[in-house]
Design an enzyme around this catalytic site. Sequence first.
Site, PDB file in Angstrom:
ATOM      1  N   LEU A  32     -12.003 -59.014  13.868  1.00 41.42           N
ATOM      2  CA  LEU A  32     -11.145 -59.654  14.864  1.00 41.42           C
ATOM      3  C   LEU A  32      -9.838 -60.158  14.259  1.00 41.42           C
ATOM      4  O   LEU A  32      -9.827 -60.720  13.168  1.00 41.42           O
ATOM      5  CB  LEU A  32     -11.903 -60.812  15.512  1.00 41.42           C
ATOM      6  N   HIS A  33      -8.755 -59.958  14.993  1.00 41.01           N
ATOM      7  CA  HIS A  33      -7.439 -60.489  14.616  1.00 41.01           C
ATOM      8  C   HIS A  33      -6.914 -61.294  15.800  1.00 41.01           C
ATOM      9  O   HIS A  33      -7.607 -61.458  16.817  1.00 41.01           O
ATOM     10  CB  HIS A  33      -6.501 -59.353  14.210  1.00 41.01           C
ATOM     11  N   HIS A  36      -7.343 -60.004  19.361  1.00 40.50           N
ATOM     12  CA  HIS A  36      -8.655 -60.223  19.987  1.00 40.50           C
ATOM     13  C   HIS A  36      -8.789 -61.681  20.445  1.00 40.50           C
ATOM     14  O   HIS A  36      -9.333 -61.953  21.524  1.00 40.50           O
ATOM     15  CB  HIS A  36      -9.783 -59.941  18.989  1.00 40.50           C
ATOM     16  N   ASP A 151      -4.047 -50.601  24.135  1.00 41.32           N
ATOM     17  CA  ASP A 151      -4.789 -49.383  24.481  1.00 41.32           C
ATOM     18  C   ASP A 151      -4.592 -49.143  25.975  1.00 41.32           C
ATOM     19  O   ASP A 151      -5.518 -49.279  26.776  1.00 41.32           O
ATOM     20  CB  ASP A 151      -6.264 -49.566  24.127  1.00 41.32           C
ATOM     21  N   GLN A 154      -6.772 -46.550  27.644  1.00 37.67           N
ATOM     22  CA  GLN A 154      -8.153 -47.039  27.720  1.00 37.67           C
ATOM     23  C   GLN A 154      -8.318 -48.007  28.896  1.00 37.67           C
ATOM     24  O   GLN A 154      -9.293 -47.929  29.655  1.00 37.67           O
ATOM     25  CB  GLN A 154      -8.515 -47.744  26.409  1.00 37.67           C
ATOM     26  N   SER A 186      -3.630 -54.484  15.089  1.00 38.92           N
ATOM     27  CA  SER A 186      -4.724 -53.522  15.180  1.00 38.92           C
ATOM     28  C   SER A 186      -5.540 -53.615  13.902  1.00 38.92           C
ATOM     29  O   SER A 186      -4.982 -53.808  12.814  1.00 38.92           O
ATOM     30  CB  SER A 186      -4.152 -52.102  15.307  1.00 38.92           C
TER      31      SER A 186
HETATM   32  O1  PAF Z   1     -10.896 -51.380  22.401  1.00 40.71           O
HETATM   33  C1  PAF Z   1     -11.962 -51.424  21.754  1.00 40.71           C
HETATM   34  O2  PAF Z   1     -12.111 -52.218  20.821  1.00 40.71           O
HETATM   35  C2  PAF Z   1     -13.093 -50.490  22.127  1.00 40.71           C
HETATM   36  O3  PAF Z   1     -12.621 -49.260  22.549  1.00 40.71           O
HETATM   37  C3  PAF Z   1     -14.064 -51.096  23.162  1.00 40.71           C
HETATM   38  C4  PAF Z   1     -13.358 -51.363  24.490  1.00 40.71           C
HETATM   39  C5  PAF Z   1     -14.637 -52.389  22.630  1.00 40.71           C
HETATM   40  C6  PAF Z   1     -15.196 -50.121  23.436  1.00 40.71           C
HETATM   41  O4  PAF Z   1     -15.909 -49.830  22.283  1.00 40.71           O
END
Ligand code: PAF
Length: 287
Positions: A32-33, A36, A151, A154, A186
């Site tokens: 974690l950074h 997060h 992301d 995503q 990241s």
């Molecule tokens: O963004 C991430 O860290 C990952 O893709 C996630 C959403 C935790 C799924 O593994």
Amino acid sequence: MNTVQQVESLRAALAGLRREGPIAFVPTMGNLHDGHLALVREARRHADSVVVSIFVNPLQFGANEDLDSYPRTLREDQQALEAEGVALLFAPTVEVMYPVPLAQQTRVEVPGISGLYCGASRPGHFAGVATVVCKLFNMVQPDLAVFGKKDFQQLMVIRRMVRDLAMPVQVLGLDTVREADGLAMSSRNQYLLPQEREQAPLLYQTLRETAARISEGERDYEALAAAVCSKLAQAGFRPDYVEIVDSRTLLPPAPDSRHIVILAAAWLGAARLIDNIEISVGSSGEE
Ligand code: PAF
């Protein structure tokens, strides 16, 4: 903060938390950074309890990718989450998450956008993400979940999955957290050698310059994207893709598109950096 590894203990702990009010969820792969931790703080603003998961998901890594070397720092992560007032950490093993062989695991496919851009470079990646996020949502059953906009694709895939499968989870996207020099935070930035780390902010700088040109009225998106690629390549990056698209569809902008996003992925040494910038056109300028 309670850390649990098993689904049964997760559900037992959640039953208590649910009585206290809404639950917000932040899925992560750990290491974690501050990016997060910003997601965790955002989650706390919207719910009584925050649940975080740490799981390096094998299903979203390609065969030649960094699954084995992906940084795993559970003890430090636990301390950081504890300090943020997180109620519960779910840190399952691969066997808990995928009790059946991966090849037999039911998968969630979000068609269309999953095959573009990062999905084209990393076949199967977004099915892996959608599958694990779907499972995590079923396990945690949160009221809302927070994801980072770094992301961008995503986030879009997850929003589509939630919409298409009528999942009762509100999905929030949070702006990218950056280092002082603009580099998007990241876990993979630590793959950069010192000299590459000095060059890395050029990615975001170039996106900002291009966003400014779009805000000023330039509309030849293909030429602009090609110019970003060649500037990055000249500086020693290996561009994977640069796309200027409608941020609502991720497809080439229509003449009346108002919401544009520049999406970029480029290798610098051993690190594949991704970044993006959103632009509102025809109204108030860069978002
Ligand atoms: O963004 C991430 O860290 C990952 O893709 C996630 C959403 C935790 C799924 O593994």
